[in-house]
Scaffold this motif. Structure first.
Motif, PDB file in Angstrom:
ATOM      1  N   VAL A  70       0.841  -1.205   0.000  1.00  0.00           N
ATOM      2  CA  VAL A  70       0.000   0.000   0.000  1.00  0.00           C
ATOM      3  C   VAL A  70       0.874   1.252   0.000  1.00  0.00           C
ATOM      4  N   MET A  71       1.951   1.249   0.803  1.00  0.00           N
ATOM      5  CA  MET A  71       2.868   2.380   0.830  1.00  0.00           C
ATOM      6  C   MET A  71       3.477   2.632  -0.542  1.00  0.00           C
ATOM      7  N   ALA A  72       3.765   1.558  -1.266  1.00  0.00           N
ATOM      8  CA  ALA A  72       4.382   1.673  -2.590  1.00  0.00           C
ATOM      9  C   ALA A  72       3.369   1.947  -3.680  1.00  0.00           C
ATOM     10  N   GLY A  73       2.075   1.869  -3.356  1.00  0.00           N
ATOM     11  CA  GLY A  73       1.042   2.102  -4.361  1.00  0.00           C
ATOM     12  C   GLY A  73       0.946   0.982  -5.379  1.00  0.00           C
ATOM     13  N   MET A  74       1.221  -0.250  -4.948  1.00  0.00           N
ATOM     14  CA  MET A  74       1.209  -1.411  -5.847  1.00  0.00           C
ATOM     15  C   MET A  74       0.338  -2.518  -5.251  1.00  0.00           C
ATOM     16  N   SER A  75      -0.046  -3.474  -6.083  1.00  0.00           N
ATOM     17  CA  SER A  75      -0.690  -4.669  -5.560  1.00  0.00           C
ATOM     18  C   SER A  75       0.360  -5.483  -4.815  1.00  0.00           C
ATOM     19  N   ALA A  76      -0.075  -6.335  -3.897  1.00  0.00           N
ATOM     20  CA  ALA A  76       0.864  -7.104  -3.076  1.00  0.00           C
ATOM     21  C   ALA A  76       1.757  -8.004  -3.930  1.00  0.00           C
ATOM     22  N   ASP A  77       1.160  -8.690  -4.912  1.00  0.00           N
ATOM     23  CA  ASP A  77       1.952  -9.597  -5.754  1.00  0.00           C
ATOM     24  C   ASP A  77       2.959  -8.834  -6.602  1.00  0.00           C
ATOM     25  N   TYR A  78       2.501  -7.723  -7.202  1.00  0.00           N
ATOM     26  CA  TYR A  78       3.411  -6.944  -8.053  1.00  0.00           C
ATOM     27  C   TYR A  78       4.546  -6.349  -7.210  1.00  0.00           C
ATOM     28  N   TYR A  79       4.201  -5.885  -5.998  1.00  0.00           N
ATOM     29  CA  TYR A  79       5.212  -5.320  -5.108  1.00  0.00           C
ATOM     30  C   TYR A  79       6.282  -6.364  -4.774  1.00  0.00           C
ATOM     31  N   SER A  80       5.861  -7.578  -4.449  1.00  0.00           N
ATOM     32  CA  SER A  80       6.815  -8.637  -4.105  1.00  0.00           C
ATOM     33  C   SER A  80       7.755  -8.934  -5.258  1.00  0.00           C
ATOM     34  N   ARG A  81       7.201  -9.004  -6.477  1.00  0.00           N
ATOM     35  CA  ARG A  81       8.058  -9.297  -7.638  1.00  0.00           C
ATOM     36  C   ARG A  81       9.037  -8.160  -7.889  1.00  0.00           C
ATOM     37  N   ALA A  82       8.537  -6.906  -7.792  1.00  0.00           N
ATOM     38  CA  ALA A  82       9.411  -5.750  -8.036  1.00  0.00           C
ATOM     39  C   ALA A  82      10.494  -5.651  -6.956  1.00  0.00           C
ATOM     40  N   PHE A  83      10.116  -5.930  -5.711  1.00  0.00           N
ATOM     41  CA  PHE A  83      11.059  -5.862  -4.597  1.00  0.00           C
ATOM     42  C   PHE A  83      12.165  -6.906  -4.770  1.00  0.00           C
TER      43      PHE A  83
ATOM     44  N   LYS B 298      13.179  -8.356  -7.459  1.00  0.00           N
ATOM     45  CA  LYS B 298      14.019  -8.018  -8.610  1.00  0.00           C
ATOM     46  C   LYS B 298      15.055  -6.963  -8.217  1.00  0.00           C
ATOM     47  N   LYS B 299      14.667  -6.027  -7.375  1.00  0.00           N
ATOM     48  CA  LYS B 299      15.570  -4.940  -6.977  1.00  0.00           C
ATOM     49  C   LYS B 299      16.565  -5.392  -5.905  1.00  0.00           C
ATOM     50  N   VAL B 300      16.108  -6.162  -4.912  1.00  0.00           N
ATOM     51  CA  VAL B 300      16.915  -6.460  -3.727  1.00  0.00           C
ATOM     52  C   VAL B 300      17.500  -7.871  -3.748  1.00  0.00           C
ATOM     53  N   GLY B 301      16.823  -8.793  -4.460  1.00  0.00           N
ATOM     54  CA  GLY B 301      17.289 -10.174  -4.482  1.00  0.00           C
ATOM     55  C   GLY B 301      16.647 -11.045  -3.425  1.00  0.00           C
ATOM     56  N   LYS B 302      15.765 -10.455  -2.615  1.00  0.00           N
ATOM     57  CA  LYS B 302      15.046 -11.189  -1.577  1.00  0.00           C
ATOM     58  C   LYS B 302      13.603 -10.705  -1.546  1.00  0.00           C
ATOM     59  N   SER B 303      12.741 -11.509  -0.957  1.00  0.00           N
ATOM     60  CA  SER B 303      11.362 -11.055  -0.780  1.00  0.00           C
ATOM     61  C   SER B 303      11.320  -9.990   0.308  1.00  0.00           C
ATOM     62  N   PRO B 304      10.254  -9.186   0.347  1.00  0.00           N
ATOM     63  CA  PRO B 304      10.178  -8.145   1.387  1.00  0.00           C
ATOM     64  C   PRO B 304      10.304  -8.704   2.803  1.00  0.00           C
ATOM     65  N   MET B 305       9.652  -9.822   3.087  1.00  0.00           N
ATOM     66  CA  MET B 305       9.678 -10.349   4.445  1.00  0.00           C
ATOM     67  C   MET B 305      11.019 -11.001   4.763  1.00  0.00           C
ATOM     68  N   GLU B 306      11.698 -11.560   3.771  1.00  0.00           N
ATOM     69  CA  GLU B 306      13.057 -12.070   3.999  1.00  0.00           C
ATOM     70  C   GLU B 306      14.008 -10.924   4.344  1.00  0.00           C
TER      71      GLU B 306
END
Length: 543
Positions: free
Chosen positions: A190-203, A205-213
């Motif tokens: 929600v903070m990123a203005g994205m759907s949860a699934d799209y946010y996880s994939r984008a995150f 791709k950028k960081v190399g880990k899932s948001p919760m990892e």
């Protein structure tokens, strides 16, 4: 748009001072008042209208409004609807001819905000810190407010929403600062203005880990520091970093480090492979009888050049490649901002567990923290007892010579002068030895650079001359010597009370042996003060 751009560029040149913040979450449906300061209103929930100086704006959730001093404010909420908002009052000033003058922000009443959730959480953190009894927390509240202002004005200036990369960075920053709170993937999305699934994939791709990892990694790194520095139970530490219970924490910790929390603590406490990245921490280790395994070494702090077995990992700043080659078991450092890690410090964590002590902590707390890390708490307690005994003995000796006279600490640099305040040498002379400060020094926390003409404003009975910003080179020795000679030859120097009375003490050729804010330097300074003042060995050559 050009006008708005110029206006917000001007806003960037102002200074902002947070005064009050109020979280209104009751069913208040109406208010009318005049803004005595700048007023920022962040509405989390609302429906109705707000009228600012006669301009009517629709009111609903996630809206932000700004009112200048003197503006009339009227809030009307629809019947049966409650409000939930933050009201922040602040001042803005502008530098003008060596003084600051108040300014009114001539900006839009409604601010266009792309990431409201981030700002709302920031406001909550500001409120908690401003309400704290800790003066450093209140200082941090104002720093966080500066960050909020920056985001507000930048977001308003942009015609379009921030890029996905920018919104991902905001969630990364949010996790770094709020790791101890209940954070979910949906909230970050929600903070990123994205759907949860799209946010996880984008995150990923950028960081190399899932948001919760990534969040778990932050929590584990924070837990490492608490395990080593505190005596708290595993349960308390688990809760403090955001884990629901100590059993889940232990499983995650072992999966991340290969060791249980207790095994990890034992390995750290009994390791001899400690890398010190700051002179003040190196001084604490030496006071405890430990030569560090690796350290930053330079002639600015002469103690370090006497090491025989220490691996040099840099001259003035740590060299990452040398640090990695040294393969320490633990890295100790300190930073100005204990609530925000730099990118370089995150890289330190990849080399070895890194303990970061806040720069502005008292030296005794630093010393005891270092002792706890290396398992020498008893030795630290005994060292402090000896230090306090020596300080009291020196205080009585010096008091008989000095009486009620004032002492000024002047630092001489390559092309600058400074007055040292209550930190560094001041913590010994003004604190432990209770020497009187000249007028104005009590306002100086660390040091204040001055011109030679300003010295007369601190006209003291006695002066201690030391170095300022010495890099340890012979060239700097020579530059400081020339600066000192020019000062001594000036009329304004010769007119100072301490100079006329022959009460000037000279240690500026010792580089930073005595100015480093560490237990070892303070202990050496007690001995030096006893030698200089106890025997009244001032420098008549400086008259």
């Amino acid at each position: 748009m050009k006008k708005d751009h110029d206006r917000f560029e001007l806003f960037a040149s102002y200074l902002y001072k947070l005064e009050e913040i109020e979280h209104v979450s009751a069913g208040q449906s109406f208010f009318q008042r005049e803004a005595s300061m700048h007023t920022l209103l962040l509405f989390k929930e609302a429906a109705g209208e707000i009228i600012v100086d006669g301009q009517i704006c629709a009111l609903h959730r996630q809206k932000v409004f700004l009112a200048a001093p003197g503006a009339s404010l009227k809030l009307v909420v629809d019947p049966g609807r409650s409000t939930d908002y933050y009201q922040i009052r602040f001042r803005a000033v502008q530098a003008a001819e060596n003084r600051f003058v108040p300014v009114a922000l001539d900006g839009p009443i409604e601010l266009a905000i792309a990431i409201f959730e981030f700002l709302s959480d920031k406001a909550g953190e500001i409120e908690r810190k401003l309400r704290s009894k800790d003066s450093w927390d209140r200082m941090k509240a104002n720093i966080l407010f500066q960050e909020m202002i920056c985001v507000l004005f930048k977001d308003t200036l942009r015609e379009q929403s921030p890029s996905p990369n920018q919104t991902l960075d905001l969630t990364l920053d949010y996790m770094e600062q709020h790791y101890h709170e209940g954070i979910t993937r949906n909230k970050l999305a929600v903070m990123a203005g994205m759907s949860a699934d799209y946010y996880s994939r984008a995150f990923k791709k950028k960081v190399g880990k899932s948001p919760m990892e990534y969040l778990t990694d932050i929590r584990i790194n924070q837990a490492k520091q608490s395990l080593v520095l505190s005596r708290d139970s595993f349960r308390t530490i688990a809760h403090s970093v955001g884990f629901s219970d100590e059993f889940y924490f232990s499983r995650k910790f072992k999966a991340a480090t290969g060791r249980s929390p207790s095994a990890y603590v034992n390995k750290i406490k009994y390791s001899e492979k400690i890398a010190s990245l700051k002179h003040l921490l190196t001084g604490h280790l030496v006071a405890l009888g430990i030569e560090p395994y690796a350290a930053v070494i330079n002639n600015g702090y002469p103690v370090t050049t006497q090491f025989r077995n220490t691996i040099a990992i840099g001259g003035y700043k740590p060299d990452l490649e040398k640090l990695m080659t040294a393969q320490p078991d633990l890295i100790v450092t300190c930073e100005f901002r204990d609530f925000e890690k730099s990118q370089k410090e995150k890289m330190f964590d990849q080399i070895a567990p890194t303990i970061t002590l806040p720069f502005f902590q008292d030296w005794r707390i630093h010393f005891q923290s270092v002792a706890r890390i290396v398992g020498k708490e008893k030795e630290a307690g005994e060292w402090l007892e000896r230090y306090d005994y020596k300080a009291e003995r020196t205080r009585k000796q010096v008091s008989r010579k000095v009486g009620d006279e004032t002492m000024l600490i002047v630092g001489i640099g390559e092309d600058s002068l400074c007055i040292y305040g209550q930190r560094n040498l001041g913590t010994v002379l003004y604190g432990d030895l209770q020497l009187n400060m000249p007028e104005g020094v009590a306002e100086i926390r660390h040091y204040r650079e001055i011109t030679p003409e300003e010295l007369a404003g601190y006209d003291a009975d006695r002066i201690l001359l030391t170095s300022h910003k010495h890099d340890g080179t012979r060239e700097m020795d020579e530059a400081i010597r020339r600066q000192a000679e020019a000062l001594f030859a000036s009329r304004r120097w010769k007119e100072l009370k301490a100079v006329r009375g022959g009460k000037v003490y000279d240690i500026y050729n010792t580089r930073h042996l005595y100015t480093c804010y560490t237990s070892l330097s303070h202990d050496l300074l007690l001995d030096k003060t006893s030698q200089l003042i106890g025997s009244d060995s001032s420098s008549p050559a400086r008259l």
